[in-house]
Scaffold this active site. Structure first.
Site, PDB file in Angstrom:
ATOM      1  N   SER A  66       0.746  -1.143   0.081  1.00 32.54           N
ATOM      2  CA  SER A  66      -0.102  -0.142  -0.049  1.00 32.54           C
ATOM      3  C   SER A  66       0.982   1.268  -0.033  1.00 32.54           C
ATOM      4  O   SER A  66       1.818   1.290   0.803  1.00 32.54           O
ATOM      5  CB  SER A  66      -1.003   0.146   1.198  1.00 32.54           C
ATOM      6  N   ASP A 171     -21.941  -1.181   4.198  1.00 31.55           N
ATOM      7  CA  ASP A 171     -20.508  -0.189   3.339  1.00 31.55           C
ATOM      8  C   ASP A 171     -20.253  -1.144   2.210  1.00 31.55           C
ATOM      9  O   ASP A 171     -19.992  -0.382   1.268  1.00 31.55           O
ATOM     10  CB  ASP A 171     -19.633  -0.173   4.525  1.00 31.55           C
TER      11      ASP A 171
HETATM   12  P1  ADP Z   1     -12.947   3.130   8.030  1.00 34.16           P
HETATM   13  O1  ADP Z   1     -13.556   1.857   7.182  1.00 34.16           O
HETATM   14  O2  ADP Z   1     -14.235   3.725   8.795  1.00 34.16           O
HETATM   15  O3  ADP Z   1     -12.235   4.032   7.163  1.00 34.16           O
HETATM   16  P2  ADP Z   1     -11.781   0.961   9.415  1.00 34.16           P
HETATM   17  O4  ADP Z   1     -11.013   0.855  10.765  1.00 34.16           O
HETATM   18  O5  ADP Z   1     -12.877   0.017   9.404  1.00 34.16           O
HETATM   19  O6  ADP Z   1     -12.363   2.389   9.290  1.00 34.16           O
HETATM   20  O7  ADP Z   1     -10.606   0.661   8.377  1.00 34.16           O
HETATM   21  C1  ADP Z   1      -9.554   1.098   8.249  1.00 34.16           C
HETATM   22  C2  ADP Z   1      -8.376   0.023   8.020  1.00 34.16           C
HETATM   23  O8  ADP Z   1      -8.363  -0.123   6.629  1.00 34.16           O
HETATM   24  C3  ADP Z   1      -7.006   1.013   8.122  1.00 34.16           C
HETATM   25  O9  ADP Z   1      -6.415   0.812   9.527  1.00 34.16           O
HETATM   26  C4  ADP Z   1      -6.191  -0.259   7.219  1.00 34.16           C
HETATM   27  O10 ADP Z   1      -5.949  -1.396   8.011  1.00 34.16           O
HETATM   28  C5  ADP Z   1      -7.125  -0.564   6.176  1.00 34.16           C
HETATM   29  N1  ADP Z   1      -6.956   0.472   4.991  1.00 34.16           N
HETATM   30  C6  ADP Z   1      -7.817   1.443   4.720  1.00 34.16           C
HETATM   31  N2  ADP Z   1      -7.264   2.071   3.454  1.00 34.16           N
HETATM   32  C7  ADP Z   1      -6.051   1.690   3.401  1.00 34.16           C
HETATM   33  C8  ADP Z   1      -5.259   1.994   2.438  1.00 34.16           C
HETATM   34  N3  ADP Z   1      -5.106   2.812   1.349  1.00 34.16           N
HETATM   35  N4  ADP Z   1      -3.842   1.049   2.422  1.00 34.16           N
HETATM   36  C9  ADP Z   1      -3.808   0.134   3.293  1.00 34.16           C
HETATM   37  N5  ADP Z   1      -4.724  -0.236   4.254  1.00 34.16           N
HETATM   38  C10 ADP Z   1      -5.848   0.369   4.241  1.00 34.16           C
HETATM   39 MG    MG Z   2     -14.815   0.197   8.129  1.00 33.42          MG
END
Ligand code: ADP
Ligand code: MG
Length: 402
Positions: A66, A171
């Site tokens: 990522s 979602d």
């Molecule tokens: P939300 O869905 O509200 O943004 P969540 O805690 O459910 O919050 O999800 C966030 C998690 O998803 C991050 O901590 C990471 O593990 C993963 N994630 C989201 N976007 C990325 C990204 N661009 N690259 C890597 N991991 C990601």
């Molecule tokens: Mg989430």
């Protein structure tokens, strides 16, 4: 937009990806905690998206990188099992696991992720990542064209069973199934899925999102506790889920509950489910302005009955309404994350400025405020024919009065 993902993939793996797939974050217009009670929700896809550049591998290995989160991973698909992968890699690895568990012929891949969906802000960066990955892996491996709601359920399964987050299906369905200019009216008991006109600009309106940039520590425990409370109330009332309590029978249901602590939970879920249907009817009738007070009523219900708001969300909502918003509410699971406000186009800047100033005066971190245009669900970005929209379009609400 996809150039960054292609270059990022090339820098990571030293060759060109076969394609780039993307999926949006979402903001839920109304219907909070109704999805975990088999009720109705009304999310809108955000313009912010997660892009996944990927290429198939023949050795059964999933390599993950990522741009946004450190920690590359290389995982043999055959060893994948819930609990074995931690950190962000659990989301895409969980998707590969769920697709294979469902019998889809998904093999290894090199995957590079980048996103402009704010993570951890209640705007579903996790679902965007899951759905973009699911579309990428199924298309790369020529897996049978799984329809979009089914793809969303597999992404949800990845998050529930593999990552270990007990979220509902809203979602992932929003990220997979939304179409531009529309909100998605989803009956989570399914399979009903309707695209409701939501072209706010045509009405001289804007949807502001306020990311408070806070997430209070009690969020996860409270989410589980509210879900458990709702399930206990449904059992006590002898219904499968609280969505089965008709709005007209709410008072009788409240009277029948022996445990007074369960009453506000039931009141929130039953009134919120009704508010979703009312907002849908107003949007379908071309009367989005009239939805404002329902949004604010939804906030009061989440704050007072369901008790999942927090000072930052209450402040954002109160200040937005005080500065001329037609209505505002917290959105997402609460205890931080984001709020939304329905505003007149000409008043959007003043509302945003008032919220930002109020946060500064209260000593909170500056919020991130942006206008959200209803965008499209997951698609292939490159090479481009749009990736198809099989099974995306639901029945469109009539534009006239219901
Ligand atoms: P939300 O869905 O509200 O943004 P969540 O805690 O459910 O919050 O999800 C966030 C998690 O998803 C991050 O901590 C990471 O593990 C993963 N994630 C989201 N976007 C990325 C990204 N661009 N690259 C890597 N991991 C990601
Ligand atoms: Mg989430």
């Amino acid at each position: 937009m996809t150039g960054g993902a292609v270059t990022g993939f090339e820098d990571a793996y030293g060759y060109a990806p076969e394609g780039v797939w993307s999926a949006p974050g979402r903001v839920n217009l109304i219907g909070e905690y109704t999805d975990v009670n088999e009720g109705h929700v009304l999310p809108v896809a955000l313009p912010q998206r997660t892009r996944v550049a990927a290429a198939a591998r023949t050795d059964g290995v999933l390599r993950l990188r990522s741009r946004d989160v450190p920690g590359p991973a290389g995982l043999p698909l055959d060893g994948l099992a819930p609990g074995r992968v931690t950190g962000w890699a659990a989301y895409p690895a969980g998707v590969a696991w769920a697709l294979r568990e469902a019998g889809l012929p998904v093999g290894g891949a090199d995957v590079y992720v980048e996103s402009d969906v704010p993570a951890g802000a209640g705007l579903s960066s996790s679902a965007a990542l899951e759905v973009a990955t699911a579309l990428a892996l199924t298309e790369l491996h020529g897996a049978a064209p799984c329809d979009r709601p089914a793809l969303a359920r597999l992404a949800q399964r990845a998050e529930n069973a593999f990552v270990g987050v007990p979220c509902g299906v809203m979602d992932q369905t929003a990220s997979a199934c939304c179409v531009p200019g529309h909100a998605l009216h989803l009956d989570t008991r399914g399979p009903a899925l309707r695209q409701v006109p939501f072209d706010l600009a045509a009405h001289g309106l804007r949807l502001l999102v306020v990311d408070t940039r806070v997430r209070h520590a009690l969020a996860d425990g409270a989410y589980a506790a509210r879900r458990a409370g709702c399930e206990a109330a449904a059992r006590a009332l002898g219904v499968r889920a609280l969505r089965d309590v008709p709005y007209g029978e709410l008072e009788a249901a409240l009277g029948a509950l022996a445990d007074p602590a369960l009453r506000p939970l039931v009141r929130h879920v039953v009134t919120e489910d009704e508010r979703v249907r009312d907002v849908v009817a107003l949007l379908a009738a071309g009367e989005p302005r009239k939805a404002g007070p329902l949004l604010t009523a939804g906030h009061a219900s989440l704050r007072d009955d369901f008790a999942v708001s927090c000072p930052e969300l209450d402040l954002a909502v109160a200040v937005a309404n005080g500065a001329g918003a037609l209505g505002a509410r917290m959105t997402g699971a609460g205890f931080g994350g984001s709020a939304l406000a329905l505003v007149e186009e000409g008043g959007a800047e003043a509302v945003g400025a008032a919220v930002t100033a109020a946060f500064a005066a209260a000593g909170h971190r500056p919020p991130r405020v942006f206008a959200a245009v209803a965008s499209g669900g997951a698609r292939r970005e490159f090479p481009g024919d749009g990736g198809g929209e099989v099974g995306v379009r639901g029945e469109e609400e009539p534009a006239g009065p219901p």
